[in-house]
Design a protein around this motif. Structure first.
Motif, PDB file in Angstrom:
ATOM      1  N   THR A 491      -2.371  11.706  84.645  1.00 16.48           N
ATOM      2  CA  THR A 491      -2.586  13.147  84.518  1.00 16.48           C
ATOM      3  C   THR A 491      -3.685  13.607  85.483  1.00 16.48           C
ATOM      4  O   THR A 491      -4.572  12.851  85.844  1.00 16.48           O
ATOM      5  CB  THR A 491      -3.014  13.548  83.088  1.00 16.48           C
ATOM      6  N   GLU A 492      -3.562  14.868  85.849  1.00 14.83           N
ATOM      7  CA  GLU A 492      -4.538  15.449  86.762  1.00 14.83           C
ATOM      8  C   GLU A 492      -5.827  15.742  86.000  1.00 14.83           C
ATOM      9  O   GLU A 492      -5.775  16.193  84.865  1.00 14.83           O
ATOM     10  CB  GLU A 492      -3.928  16.745  87.316  1.00 14.83           C
ATOM     11  N   ASP A 503     -22.355  15.210  98.899  1.00 16.74           N
ATOM     12  CA  ASP A 503     -21.670  14.390  99.880  1.00 16.74           C
ATOM     13  C   ASP A 503     -21.228  13.051  99.298  1.00 16.74           C
ATOM     14  O   ASP A 503     -20.087  12.617  99.453  1.00 16.74           O
ATOM     15  CB  ASP A 503     -22.645  14.123 101.040  1.00 16.74           C
ATOM     16  N   ASP A 504     -22.163  12.425  98.616  1.00 19.47           N
ATOM     17  CA  ASP A 504     -21.899  11.110  98.055  1.00 19.47           C
ATOM     18  C   ASP A 504     -20.807  11.187  96.991  1.00 19.47           C
ATOM     19  O   ASP A 504     -19.885  10.377  96.968  1.00 19.47           O
ATOM     20  CB  ASP A 504     -23.194  10.540  97.455  1.00 19.47           C
ATOM     21  N   CYS A 505     -20.905  12.189  96.122  1.00 17.56           N
ATOM     22  CA  CYS A 505     -19.892  12.345  95.081  1.00 17.56           C
ATOM     23  C   CYS A 505     -18.529  12.618  95.705  1.00 17.56           C
ATOM     24  O   CYS A 505     -17.498  12.167  95.210  1.00 17.56           O
ATOM     25  CB  CYS A 505     -20.262  13.485  94.133  1.00 17.56           C
ATOM     26  N   HIS A 506     -18.535  13.364  96.780  1.00 17.29           N
ATOM     27  CA  HIS A 506     -17.287  13.697  97.459  1.00 17.29           C
ATOM     28  C   HIS A 506     -16.588  12.423  97.944  1.00 17.29           C
ATOM     29  O   HIS A 506     -15.392  12.233  97.712  1.00 17.29           O
ATOM     30  CB  HIS A 506     -17.564  14.639  98.630  1.00 17.29           C
ATOM     31  N   ASN A 507     -17.354  11.543  98.575  1.00 14.74           N
ATOM     32  CA  ASN A 507     -16.787  10.259  99.015  1.00 14.74           C
ATOM     33  C   ASN A 507     -16.296   9.442  97.833  1.00 14.74           C
ATOM     34  O   ASN A 507     -15.227   8.838  97.871  1.00 14.74           O
ATOM     35  CB  ASN A 507     -17.869   9.435  99.749  1.00 14.74           C
ATOM     36  N   TRP A 508     -17.091   9.444  96.811  1.00 18.72           N
ATOM     37  CA  TRP A 508     -16.801   8.630  95.639  1.00 18.72           C
ATOM     38  C   TRP A 508     -15.536   9.126  94.923  1.00 18.72           C
ATOM     39  O   TRP A 508     -14.692   8.348  94.500  1.00 18.72           O
ATOM     40  CB  TRP A 508     -18.020   8.691  94.718  1.00 18.72           C
ATOM     41  N   PHE A 509     -15.415  10.434  94.832  1.00 19.52           N
ATOM     42  CA  PHE A 509     -14.230  11.010  94.177  1.00 19.52           C
ATOM     43  C   PHE A 509     -12.963  10.658  94.960  1.00 19.52           C
ATOM     44  O   PHE A 509     -11.915  10.391  94.374  1.00 19.52           O
ATOM     45  CB  PHE A 509     -14.368  12.535  94.058  1.00 19.52           C
ATOM     46  N   SER A 510     -13.069  10.685  96.284  1.00 19.88           N
ATOM     47  CA  SER A 510     -11.924  10.307  97.111  1.00 19.88           C
ATOM     48  C   SER A 510     -11.475   8.898  96.757  1.00 19.88           C
ATOM     49  O   SER A 510     -10.297   8.642  96.507  1.00 19.88           O
ATOM     50  CB  SER A 510     -12.286  10.342  98.594  1.00 19.88           C
ATOM     51  N   LEU A 511     -12.456   8.029  96.709  1.00 19.52           N
ATOM     52  CA  LEU A 511     -12.163   6.630  96.424  1.00 19.52           C
ATOM     53  C   LEU A 511     -11.549   6.464  95.037  1.00 19.52           C
ATOM     54  O   LEU A 511     -10.553   5.751  94.861  1.00 19.52           O
ATOM     55  CB  LEU A 511     -13.458   5.811  96.551  1.00 19.52           C
ATOM     56  N   VAL A 512     -12.129   7.133  94.056  1.00 15.94           N
ATOM     57  CA  VAL A 512     -11.623   7.019  92.684  1.00 15.94           C
ATOM     58  C   VAL A 512     -10.182   7.529  92.589  1.00 15.94           C
ATOM     59  O   VAL A 512      -9.348   6.954  91.901  1.00 15.94           O
ATOM     60  CB  VAL A 512     -12.544   7.771  91.693  1.00 15.94           C
ATOM     61  N   SER A 513      -9.893   8.589  93.328  1.00 14.42           N
ATOM     62  CA  SER A 513      -8.524   9.111  93.269  1.00 14.42           C
ATOM     63  C   SER A 513      -7.526   8.066  93.765  1.00 14.42           C
ATOM     64  O   SER A 513      -6.404   7.984  93.272  1.00 14.42           O
ATOM     65  CB  SER A 513      -8.401  10.396  94.100  1.00 14.42           C
ATOM     66  N   MET A 515      -8.240   4.610  93.775  1.00 16.32           N
ATOM     67  CA  MET A 515      -8.307   3.442  92.888  1.00 16.32           C
ATOM     68  C   MET A 515      -7.501   3.652  91.612  1.00 16.32           C
ATOM     69  O   MET A 515      -6.822   2.757  91.152  1.00 16.32           O
ATOM     70  CB  MET A 515      -9.774   3.144  92.525  1.00 16.32           C
ATOM     71  N   LEU A 516      -7.601   4.815  91.054  1.00 17.06           N
ATOM     72  CA  LEU A 516      -6.921   5.071  89.786  1.00 17.06           C
ATOM     73  C   LEU A 516      -5.567   5.745  89.987  1.00 17.06           C
ATOM     74  O   LEU A 516      -4.854   6.011  89.027  1.00 17.06           O
ATOM     75  CB  LEU A 516      -7.782   5.950  88.870  1.00 17.06           C
ATOM     76  N   ASN A 517      -5.256   6.031  91.230  1.00 15.49           N
ATOM     77  CA  ASN A 517      -4.026   6.717  91.555  1.00 15.49           C
ATOM     78  C   ASN A 517      -3.861   8.011  90.748  1.00 15.49           C
ATOM     79  O   ASN A 517      -2.867   8.239  90.073  1.00 15.49           O
ATOM     80  CB  ASN A 517      -2.831   5.785  91.321  1.00 15.49           C
ATOM     81  N   ARG A 518      -4.910   8.835  90.799  1.00 15.77           N
ATOM     82  CA  ARG A 518      -4.869  10.089  90.044  1.00 15.77           C
ATOM     83  C   ARG A 518      -5.322  11.249  90.917  1.00 15.77           C
ATOM     84  O   ARG A 518      -6.102  11.073  91.847  1.00 15.77           O
ATOM     85  CB  ARG A 518      -5.786  10.003  88.824  1.00 15.77           C
ATOM     86  N   VAL A 519      -4.810  12.411  90.569  1.00  9.36           N
ATOM     87  CA  VAL A 519      -5.242  13.622  91.263  1.00  9.36           C
ATOM     88  C   VAL A 519      -6.470  14.170  90.550  1.00  9.36           C
ATOM     89  O   VAL A 519      -6.480  14.318  89.327  1.00  9.36           O
ATOM     90  CB  VAL A 519      -4.117  14.684  91.267  1.00  9.36           C
ATOM     91  N   GLU A 532      -6.616  13.207  96.302  1.00 10.61           N
ATOM     92  CA  GLU A 532      -5.395  12.466  95.992  1.00 10.61           C
ATOM     93  C   GLU A 532      -5.243  11.329  96.987  1.00 10.61           C
ATOM     94  O   GLU A 532      -5.352  11.540  98.202  1.00 10.61           O
ATOM     95  CB  GLU A 532      -4.178  13.403  96.060  1.00 10.61           C
ATOM     96  N   GLY A 533      -5.007  10.147  96.454  1.00  7.13           N
ATOM     97  CA  GLY A 533      -4.763   8.979  97.301  1.00  7.13           C
ATOM     98  C   GLY A 533      -5.867   8.713  98.312  1.00  7.13           C
ATOM     99  O   GLY A 533      -5.613   8.259  99.422  1.00  7.13           O
TER     100      GLY A 533
END
Length: 542
Positions: A491-492, A503-513, A515-519, A532-533
DNA sequence: ATAGGGTTAG
């Protein structure tokens, strides 16, 4: 009790007039009659006091009104309150309310009174008046709900709206025109959908104001598809509808779509206005469309004869500065036909931070007269970006000296009809333990994937959400962890934040999206980021 | 008597 109150107010202003108790005779007068022609003068006097903020004349007039036995006349009471409220004497205004409420029967006058309190921006006091009112019609409810929205009390506005639904008063188009912007600020898509459905169920006749508000609401709640489909279906005969759509696309990073909508205006014979161009410029700015931005900035004057205002210059400077064209941005500022104001300089300051130019940052700072916390933070960050720790330290001391504190970053996630808010390093949520467990797990996984926190930011003592715990526990990360905890795989997840994402959170969120394959959809202070991805819709340009 | 769209920075 009322008599006592009357005497108190009277004693402040009577100036020797003490013959009879003013309210005794006042109560017996037939207030359903219009004010006599002779006494209309009081209304005009109070109106003049209001306009000139003349508190002295206002109190003197009040005394006379009482002396003439008109102390509780609904129309004069409303004028008195409005005059006092305008003179920033809310206490006096409220005293008048306290004294006369039970005598006043004219609902229009009561609503006017309520409106005075709302306009004075004290929603607590306005609510006290609202609660005191013996009778409430749809205007009463609408004013109070709108008052909450104007004062940034969005949840309160929604709560009052739900109370209204259980009252005997039926919401009208004004109600929805007030409540929708509140929902937009909260950014809740479920609420937006609910309001939309209610409008359909209640057969609210939609006009261009409601359409514009609805497109805006859906856009700001992350429902850009819904906003677009409404825009496609309605009669688009007013520029504000187009403005809402263009701005909606802009905040979602769909710059080219925003420009396409703008181009379409011509074919449908809608003339853009100053706000249209703000939308177009911000769309260009956040997508790095420098050439297009320049074109539209020039076009507004050459083709539409709209003189750019401070906001337009600010947006234009932002566009150039973001793209690294600091010199051109500076040239724009120095050749402005109107005096550059803080909007423009702050846009420039922000560009100096992005492009690590403390020298010009100092120039910008020098032009901002009343520095706000964000200005210090920007300057300090600019120094940090060049490893000028001493200077950063100096800024920090300046902040301390001037008693300026950073604005607190807050992120929230909506769950179970509630907004779960998080501060940096927050441990106040009842489910703190599992939240930190989820977050800890993600941090480990990210590390294993080679994620390195931005050293530059960790070093910064004046980072916006600085905490002993460092950036690992920024508010948006906590909100995300909570979202992951509460929702099923696939789920989104939607998160809102009151500041810009770091900045750091932005990079981290990209990665998490990835890793968990989530939007993950993040709404920060000025735009949406859709992760995403492993990629963000902003293309890391923001 | 109550209503819409934009408003720097962090």
């Amino acid at each position: 009790m009322q008599r006592h109150g009357a005497r108190r107010i009277g004693s402040q202003i009577e100036m020797g007039v003490k013959r009879s108790h003013p309210f005794c005779s006042a109560t017996s007068l037939p207030w359903h009659h219009e004010l006599s022609k002779d006494h209309q003068i009081f209304r005009h006097l109070l109106e003049a006091c209001k306009l000139s903020s003349d508190i002295r004349t206002a109190t003197e007039t009040h005394t006379r009104i009482i002396r003439f036995g008109y102390g509780t006349h609904p129309s004069l009471v409303a004028s008195l309150i409005s005059a006092y409220a305008h003179c920033d004497r809310l206490n006096l205004a409220y005293k008048v309310v306290d004294q006369v409420f039970n005598w006043t029967v004219n609902l229009v006058a009561l609503n006017k009174t309520l409106h005075s309190f709302i306009k004075s921006r004290d929603s607590e006091l306005a609510r006290k008046v609202f609660d005191k009112m013996p009778d409430r019609d749809v205007v009463t409810w609408n004013s109070m709900i709108g008052g909450y929205v104007d004062n940034g009390r969005f949840e309160e506005a929604l709560r009052l709206f739900t109370m209204m639904l259980t009252s005997n008063v039926v919401p009208d188009k004004f109600t929805f025109a007030s409540v929708m912007p509140g929902c937009a600020k909260l950014g809740s898509l479920p609420l937006a959908q609910w309001l939309h459905q209610l409008m359909i169920d209640m057969r609210i006749e939609v006009n261009y104001i409601l359409v514009a508000a609805m497109i805006d609401m859906y856009s700001k709640c992350g429902g850009i598809e819904a906003a677009k489909s409404i825009f496609e279906r309605v009669q688009r005969d007013d520029v504000s509808i187009w403005n809402s759509m263009i701005n909606g696309l802009a905040i979602h990073g769909f710059a080219l779509d925003a420009i396409a909508v703008f181009s379409k205006m011509d074919f449908e014979d809608i003339t853009p206005d100053a706000i249209t161009f703000l939308g177009v410029l911000s769309a260009c700015s956040h997508s790095g469309l420098v050439k297009e931005g320049r074109h539209y900035f020039n076009l507004m004057k050459s083709r539409y004869s709209i003189e750019p205002q401070h906001e337009h210059y600010g947006s234009f400077v932002d566009l150039l500065g973001r793209a690294g064209l600091l010199e051109e941005a500076y040239a724009v500022i120095t050749s402005m036909p109107i005096e550059p104001d803080v909007i423009v300089w702050r846009a420039y300051l922000s560009a100096c931070r992005t492009h690590k130019n403390p020298k010009m940052g100092e120039v910008a700072i020098a032009h901002i007269s009343r520095l706000r916390s964000g200005d210090y933070v920007l300057l300090s960050n600019t120094y940090c970006s060049q490893q000028q720790w001493d200077n950063a330290q100096r800024v920090r001391e300046m902040m301390k000296k001037h008693g300026v504190s950073k604005k607190k970053g807050i992120s929230w996630f909506e769950w179970g009809g509630r907004f779960h808010r998080f501060k940096s390093g927050d441990r106040s949520h009842p489910e703190t333990e599992p939240i930190y467990k989820v977050l800890g797990g993600l941090i480990e996984r990210a590390k294993a994937e080679g994620f390195v926190p931005k050293r530059e930011l960790v070093m910064m003592d004046v980072s916006e959400e600085e905490k002993e715990e460092n950036l690992c526990y920024h508010s948006e990360k906590l909100a995300l962890a909570f979202g992951i905890l509460k929702t099923g795989p696939g789920t989104e997840i939607r998160i809102s934040k009151n500041l810009r994402i770091c900045d750091d959170c932005h990079n981290w969120f990209s990665l998490v999206s990835r890793m968990l394959n989530r939007v993950i959809l993040v709404r920060d202070r000025i735009r949406f980021h859709r992760f995403e991805g492993g990629l963000c819709s902003c293309g890391d340009y923001w």
